[in-house]
Design a protein around this motif. Structure first.
Motif, short mmCIF file in Angstrom:
data_model
loop_
_atom_site.label_atom_id
_atom_site.label_comp_id
_atom_site.label_asym_id
_atom_site.label_seq_id
_atom_site.Cartn_x
_atom_site.Cartn_y
_atom_site.Cartn_z
N LEU A 184 0.83 -1.20 0.00
CA LEU A 184 0.00 0.00 0.00
C LEU A 184 0.87 1.26 0.00
O LEU A 184 0.66 2.17 -0.80
CB LEU A 184 -0.94 0.00 1.21
N LEU A 185 1.84 1.30 0.90
CA LEU A 185 2.71 2.48 0.98
C LEU A 185 3.54 2.66 -0.28
O LEU A 185 3.70 3.78 -0.77
CB LEU A 185 3.61 2.37 2.22
N THR A 186 4.02 1.57 -0.83
CA THR A 186 4.78 1.64 -2.08
C THR A 186 3.91 2.20 -3.19
O THR A 186 4.34 3.08 -3.96
CB THR A 186 5.32 0.25 -2.48
N GLY A 187 2.68 1.73 -3.29
CA GLY A 187 1.75 2.23 -4.30
C GLY A 187 1.41 3.70 -4.12
O GLY A 187 1.37 4.47 -5.08
N LEU A 188 1.19 4.10 -2.87
CA LEU A 188 0.88 5.50 -2.61
C LEU A 188 2.03 6.43 -2.98
O LEU A 188 1.83 7.47 -3.62
CB LEU A 188 0.51 5.69 -1.13
N PHE A 189 3.24 6.05 -2.59
CA PHE A 189 4.38 6.90 -2.90
C PHE A 189 4.69 6.89 -4.39
O PHE A 189 5.08 7.91 -4.97
CB PHE A 189 5.60 6.51 -2.06
N ALA A 190 4.50 5.75 -5.05
CA ALA A 190 4.69 5.69 -6.50
C ALA A 190 3.67 6.60 -7.20
O ALA A 190 4.01 7.29 -8.16
CB ALA A 190 4.55 4.25 -6.98
N TRP A 191 2.45 6.60 -6.72
CA TRP A 191 1.41 7.45 -7.29
C TRP A 191 1.80 8.92 -7.18
O TRP A 191 1.66 9.69 -8.14
CB TRP A 191 0.09 7.17 -6.58
N LYS A 192 2.29 9.32 -6.01
CA LYS A 192 2.70 10.71 -5.81
C LYS A 192 3.88 11.08 -6.71
O LYS A 192 3.89 12.15 -7.32
CB LYS A 192 3.09 10.96 -4.35
N VAL A 193 4.88 10.21 -6.78
CA VAL A 193 6.06 10.50 -7.59
C VAL A 193 5.71 10.48 -9.07
O VAL A 193 6.12 11.36 -9.83
CB VAL A 193 7.21 9.50 -7.28
N GLY A 213 3.09 11.25 -10.48
CA GLY A 213 2.30 12.41 -10.84
C GLY A 213 3.12 13.65 -11.14
O GLY A 213 2.59 14.61 -11.72
N VAL A 214 4.39 13.66 -10.77
CA VAL A 214 5.20 14.87 -10.97
C VAL A 214 6.38 14.66 -11.91
O VAL A 214 7.18 15.56 -12.09
CB VAL A 214 5.71 15.44 -9.62
N VAL A 215 6.49 13.48 -12.50
CA VAL A 215 7.59 13.22 -13.43
C VAL A 215 7.01 12.98 -14.82
O VAL A 215 5.83 12.67 -14.97
CB VAL A 215 8.45 12.00 -12.98
N PRO A 216 7.84 13.13 -15.86
CA PRO A 216 7.35 12.86 -17.22
C PRO A 216 6.89 11.41 -17.38
O PRO A 216 7.33 10.52 -16.64
CB PRO A 216 8.58 13.13 -18.10
N PHE A 217 6.05 11.18 -18.39
CA PHE A 217 5.43 9.87 -18.58
C PHE A 217 6.42 8.71 -18.62
O PHE A 217 6.20 7.70 -17.94
CB PHE A 217 4.54 9.86 -19.83
N PRO A 218 7.52 8.78 -19.38
CA PRO A 218 8.44 7.63 -19.40
C PRO A 218 9.00 7.30 -18.01
O PRO A 218 9.15 6.12 -17.65
CB PRO A 218 9.55 8.05 -20.35
N LEU A 219 9.29 8.32 -17.23
CA LEU A 219 9.77 8.08 -15.87
C LEU A 219 8.66 7.54 -14.97
O LEU A 219 8.91 6.72 -14.09
CB LEU A 219 10.35 9.35 -15.27
N VAL A 270 6.29 5.57 -15.89
CA VAL A 270 6.20 4.14 -16.19
C VAL A 270 7.28 3.38 -15.42
O VAL A 270 7.03 2.32 -14.84
CB VAL A 270 6.31 3.88 -17.71
N GLY A 271 8.48 3.96 -15.39
CA GLY A 271 9.58 3.35 -14.63
C GLY A 271 9.29 3.29 -13.14
O GLY A 271 9.58 2.29 -12.48
N VAL A 272 8.71 4.36 -12.62
CA VAL A 272 8.36 4.40 -11.19
C VAL A 272 7.37 3.29 -10.86
O VAL A 272 7.53 2.55 -9.88
CB VAL A 272 7.79 5.78 -10.80
N TRP A 273 6.34 3.14 -11.69
CA TRP A 273 5.34 2.09 -11.45
C TRP A 273 5.95 0.70 -11.62
O TRP A 273 5.59 -0.22 -10.86
CB TRP A 273 4.14 2.27 -12.36
N ALA A 274 6.86 0.55 -12.57
CA ALA A 274 7.50 -0.75 -12.77
C ALA A 274 8.35 -1.12 -11.56
O ALA A 274 8.32 -2.28 -11.09
CB ALA A 274 8.36 -0.73 -14.03
#
Length: 133
Positions: A89-98, A100-106, A108-112
């Motif tokens: 849950l915490l990993t997903g929440l922080f990934a969602w926040k990050v 949201g503020v980086v370009p799309f290719p990054l 995708v990398g954050v979510w991966a």
């Protein structure tokens, strides 16, 4: 000293450090809540509240796992699942926040990386081929 007594003694020694960490966490979250609330950012307020609650539950679950006797296998398994779920849950929440503020290719990398971290944690925590934790 028996192994169980050693675990309880070690947990008691770590108690003051844990209380200080929770106090710092609480002050930090209160400051973030104040900033988000004064800015009228309802999404950030919800984010801070959910993260704070999840972190407190995670700390409590880890403490319960430390103190659970090795004979209580079902309880330890349930606690291990709870720890993994809260970390995911915490990993997903922080990934969602990050993301949201980086370009799309990054993003995708954050979510991966978030997905790989959660999947790797699951494998490490629940692999039956490892020694019992």
């Amino acid at each position: 000293m028996r192994p169980m007594d050693q675990r309880v003694a070690a947990a008691a020694d770590a108690g003051m450090l844990a209380k200080a960490a929770v106090a710092v966490l609480t002050m930090t979250c209160a400051a973030a809540l104040y900033r988000a609330a004064t800015a009228g950012d309802v999404v950030s307020v919800a984010f801070v509240v959910v993260c704070y609650g999840a972190l407190l539950l995670l700390l409590r679950s880890l403490r319960s796992y430390e103190l659970a006797p090795p004979e209580a296998a079902a309880e330890r398994e349930r606690l291990r699942l709870r720890v993994w779920a809260l970390c995911t849950l915490l990993t997903g929440l922080f990934a969602w926040k990050v993301a949201g503020v980086v370009p799309f290719p990054l993003a995708v990398g954050v979510w991966a990386v978030a997905a790989a971290t959660s999947a790797g944690g699951f494998v490490l925590l629940f692999s039956r081929h490892q020694r019992r934790l």
